[in-house]
Design a protein around this motif. Sequence first.
Motif, mmCIF file in Angstrom:
data_model
loop_
_atom_site.group_PDB
_atom_site.id
_atom_site.type_symbol
_atom_site.label_atom_id
_atom_site.label_comp_id
_atom_site.label_asym_id
_atom_site.label_seq_id
_atom_site.Cartn_x
_atom_site.Cartn_y
_atom_site.Cartn_z
ATOM 1 N N PHE A 184 0.835 -1.203 0.000
ATOM 2 C CA PHE A 184 0.000 0.000 0.000
ATOM 3 C C PHE A 184 0.870 1.253 0.000
ATOM 4 C CE2 PHE A 184 -2.764 3.094 2.376
ATOM 5 C CZ PHE A 184 -3.633 3.321 1.332
ATOM 6 N N PHE A 185 1.941 1.238 0.789
ATOM 7 C CA PHE A 185 2.848 2.391 0.807
ATOM 8 C C PHE A 185 3.440 2.658 -0.575
ATOM 9 C CE2 PHE A 185 7.361 3.572 0.761
ATOM 10 C CZ PHE A 185 7.240 4.916 1.098
ATOM 11 N N HIS A 186 3.894 1.600 -1.249
ATOM 12 C CA HIS A 186 4.511 1.779 -2.569
ATOM 13 C C HIS A 186 3.507 2.336 -3.580
ATOM 14 C CE1 HIS A 186 8.504 0.322 -1.735
ATOM 15 N NE2 HIS A 186 8.020 -0.789 -1.180
ATOM 16 N N LEU A 187 2.249 1.953 -3.461
ATOM 17 C CA LEU A 187 1.229 2.505 -4.349
ATOM 18 C C LEU A 187 1.043 3.994 -4.072
ATOM 19 C CD1 LEU A 187 -1.075 2.194 -6.445
ATOM 20 C CD2 LEU A 187 -2.597 1.763 -4.494
ATOM 21 N N ILE A 188 0.878 4.369 -2.799
ATOM 22 C CA ILE A 188 0.710 5.776 -2.429
ATOM 23 C C ILE A 188 1.928 6.580 -2.852
ATOM 24 C CG2 ILE A 188 0.447 7.390 -0.498
ATOM 25 C CD1 ILE A 188 -2.089 5.792 -1.173
ATOM 26 N N ASN A 189 3.095 5.999 -2.685
ATOM 27 C CA ASN A 189 4.327 6.685 -3.075
ATOM 28 C C ASN A 189 4.360 6.935 -4.581
ATOM 29 O OD1 ASN A 189 6.986 7.745 -2.369
ATOM 30 N ND2 ASN A 189 7.794 5.996 -3.514
ATOM 31 N N HIS A 190 3.872 5.972 -5.361
ATOM 32 C CA HIS A 190 3.828 6.144 -6.816
ATOM 33 C C HIS A 190 2.839 7.239 -7.216
ATOM 34 C CE1 HIS A 190 3.891 5.013 -11.096
ATOM 35 N NE2 HIS A 190 2.585 5.235 -11.053
ATOM 36 N N LEU A 191 1.676 7.255 -6.560
ATOM 37 C CA LEU A 191 0.642 8.233 -6.907
ATOM 38 C C LEU A 191 0.992 9.639 -6.419
ATOM 39 C CD1 LEU A 191 -2.540 6.135 -6.005
ATOM 40 C CD2 LEU A 191 -1.626 6.582 -8.291
ATOM 41 N N TYR A 192 1.877 9.741 -5.447
ATOM 42 C CA TYR A 192 2.218 11.021 -4.832
ATOM 43 C C TYR A 192 2.679 12.040 -5.883
ATOM 44 C CZ TYR A 192 4.776 14.352 -1.867
ATOM 45 O OH TYR A 192 5.256 15.487 -1.256
ATOM 46 N N GLU A 193 1.965 13.153 -5.962
ATOM 47 C CA GLU A 193 2.226 14.258 -6.887
ATOM 48 C C GLU A 193 2.119 13.854 -8.361
ATOM 49 O OE1 GLU A 193 5.854 16.303 -5.630
ATOM 50 O OE2 GLU A 193 4.585 17.552 -4.340
ATOM 51 N N ARG A 194 1.522 12.687 -8.618
ATOM 52 C CA ARG A 194 1.163 12.309 -9.982
ATOM 53 C C ARG A 194 -0.350 12.365 -10.170
ATOM 54 N NH1 ARG A 194 5.262 8.184 -9.288
ATOM 55 N NH2 ARG A 194 6.944 8.371 -10.835
ATOM 56 N N SER A 195 -1.069 11.972 -9.118
ATOM 57 C CA SER A 195 -2.527 11.864 -9.181
ATOM 58 C C SER A 195 -3.129 12.456 -7.911
ATOM 59 C CB SER A 195 -2.963 10.394 -9.294
ATOM 60 O OG SER A 195 -2.266 9.730 -10.322
ATOM 61 N N SER A 196 -4.413 12.768 -7.993
ATOM 62 C CA SER A 196 -5.167 13.117 -6.788
ATOM 63 C C SER A 196 -5.813 11.851 -6.239
ATOM 64 C CB SER A 196 -6.248 14.151 -7.103
ATOM 65 O OG SER A 196 -5.677 15.425 -7.335
ATOM 66 N N ILE A 197 -5.993 11.819 -4.927
ATOM 67 C CA ILE A 197 -6.587 10.657 -4.273
ATOM 68 C C ILE A 197 -7.751 11.129 -3.413
ATOM 69 C CG2 ILE A 197 -6.176 8.673 -2.759
ATOM 70 C CD1 ILE A 197 -3.177 9.011 -3.330
ATOM 71 N N ILE A 198 -8.876 10.426 -3.511
ATOM 72 C CA ILE A 198 -9.978 10.617 -2.572
ATOM 73 C C ILE A 198 -10.033 9.384 -1.681
ATOM 74 C CG2 ILE A 198 -12.457 10.886 -2.229
ATOM 75 C CD1 ILE A 198 -12.677 12.304 -4.855
ATOM 76 N N LEU A 199 -9.945 9.594 -0.380
ATOM 77 C CA LEU A 199 -10.039 8.505 0.581
ATOM 78 C C LEU A 199 -11.292 8.691 1.431
ATOM 79 C CD1 LEU A 199 -6.364 8.566 1.939
ATOM 80 C CD2 LEU A 199 -7.256 7.109 0.128
ATOM 81 N N THR A 200 -12.033 7.628 1.649
ATOM 82 C CA THR A 200 -13.123 7.668 2.619
ATOM 83 C C THR A 200 -12.788 6.699 3.739
ATOM 84 O OG1 THR A 200 -14.533 5.868 1.778
ATOM 85 C CG2 THR A 200 -14.714 8.012 0.682
ATOM 86 N N SER A 201 -13.102 7.094 4.961
ATOM 87 C CA SER A 201 -12.785 6.236 6.096
ATOM 88 C C SER A 201 -13.662 6.609 7.282
ATOM 89 C CB SER A 201 -11.307 6.376 6.479
ATOM 90 O OG SER A 201 -10.982 5.533 7.573
ATOM 91 N N ASN A 202 -13.998 5.607 8.085
ATOM 92 C CA ASN A 202 -14.700 5.902 9.338
ATOM 93 C C ASN A 202 -13.737 5.950 10.514
ATOM 94 O OD1 ASN A 202 -14.130 3.215 9.797
ATOM 95 N ND2 ASN A 202 -16.246 2.513 9.591
ATOM 96 N N LYS A 203 -12.434 5.919 10.206
ATOM 97 C CA LYS A 203 -11.406 6.061 11.237
ATOM 98 C C LYS A 203 -10.536 7.273 10.921
ATOM 99 C CE LYS A 203 -11.096 1.195 12.534
ATOM 100 N NZ LYS A 203 -12.285 0.759 11.800
ATOM 101 N N SER A 204 -10.164 8.026 11.927
ATOM 102 C CA SER A 204 -9.333 9.212 11.728
ATOM 103 C C SER A 204 -7.893 8.790 11.463
ATOM 104 C CB SER A 204 -9.392 10.103 12.973
ATOM 105 O OG SER A 204 -8.773 9.446 14.064
ATOM 106 N N PRO A 205 -7.089 9.665 10.822
ATOM 107 C CA PRO A 205 -5.683 9.328 10.562
ATOM 108 C C PRO A 205 -4.907 8.932 11.811
ATOM 109 C CG PRO A 205 -6.324 11.238 9.276
ATOM 110 C CD PRO A 205 -7.476 10.924 10.172
ATOM 111 N N GLU A 206 -5.318 9.447 12.996
ATOM 112 C CA GLU A 206 -4.631 9.081 14.235
ATOM 113 C C GLU A 206 -4.784 7.595 14.551
ATOM 114 O OE1 GLU A 206 -6.747 11.587 13.926
ATOM 115 O OE2 GLU A 206 -5.496 13.375 14.235
ATOM 116 N N GLU A 207 -5.848 6.989 14.041
ATOM 117 C CA GLU A 207 -6.110 5.566 14.301
ATOM 118 C C GLU A 207 -5.498 4.653 13.254
ATOM 119 O OE1 GLU A 207 -10.349 4.862 15.889
ATOM 120 O OE2 GLU A 207 -10.553 6.676 14.652
ATOM 121 N N TRP A 208 -5.023 5.219 12.136
ATOM 122 C CA TRP A 208 -4.529 4.378 11.052
ATOM 123 C C TRP A 208 -3.316 3.552 11.453
ATOM 124 C CZ3 TRP A 208 -4.886 8.134 6.212
ATOM 125 C CH2 TRP A 208 -6.247 8.450 6.017
#
Length: 250
Positions: A184-208
């Motif tokens: 998952f990290f490698h995917l996010i790293n690839h998309l970083y500053e190449r694409s926009s991402i919309i994430l939906t979650s019922n948990k806050s980033p502090e819980e990730w």
Amino acid sequence: MKKTVNELQDQFRQLRLSETAEELPQLLREAEKSSWTYLEFLESITRYELAKREAKSFEKRMKWARFPFVKSLDEFELNGQNVLTARQLTQLRELSWLEQQYNLIILGPPGIGKTYIAIGLGLEAVSRGFNVYFATMGELVQLLKTEEYLNKSKVQLKRMRNADLVIIDDLMYMAMDQREANLFFHLINHLYERSSIILTSNKSPEEWGNMIGDQGITTAILDRLLHRVEVIQGGENEESYRMKNRKSIF
């Protein structure tokens, strides 16, 4: 004359104007009936070909987007919810954030319309010519784990990595093991500053971090996601959109 029209159709096909080739007899009849000038006839041909190509391109983008359902934001009920104001929704629909490669994180309890908003914005992007890819977190993890040996997964992830907008629904709904977190990290790293991402979650980033299990990977993921981001927070006491709009037998 019929043979000449057939020859013209073949020539249009050789020029890769296949839509015009099929419609040429009808266009010629309309030109004769309406006494079009040469310029009007040429304009009609080019307009028809461009319209057909755009329709096909739109269908292709919609197919590749893989939306689980199609609902416009025009149908989203703003009254009785506190996720977005009318002004915020209008600003998001302008897609300036997408053009600037910002991310959106939509947080809140189940049923408040997070997925609805994400898909609605995805539809807006598709209609404006952007390539969009939608996946739930469960689907995404499965694709990442099988990419090495399943051609279908390779094709889907290639489309995702080339998309202008990637929508990941239900982020962190389940815990990840070390391998899944790395993928998952490698995917996010690839998309970083190449694409926009919309994430939906019922948990806050502090819980990730609890779901990923590795604080270093969590920090690296958040660092890339939160660099250019707008966080939309739905209230904890927000009534479920599904319940408010449920259909009853009786």
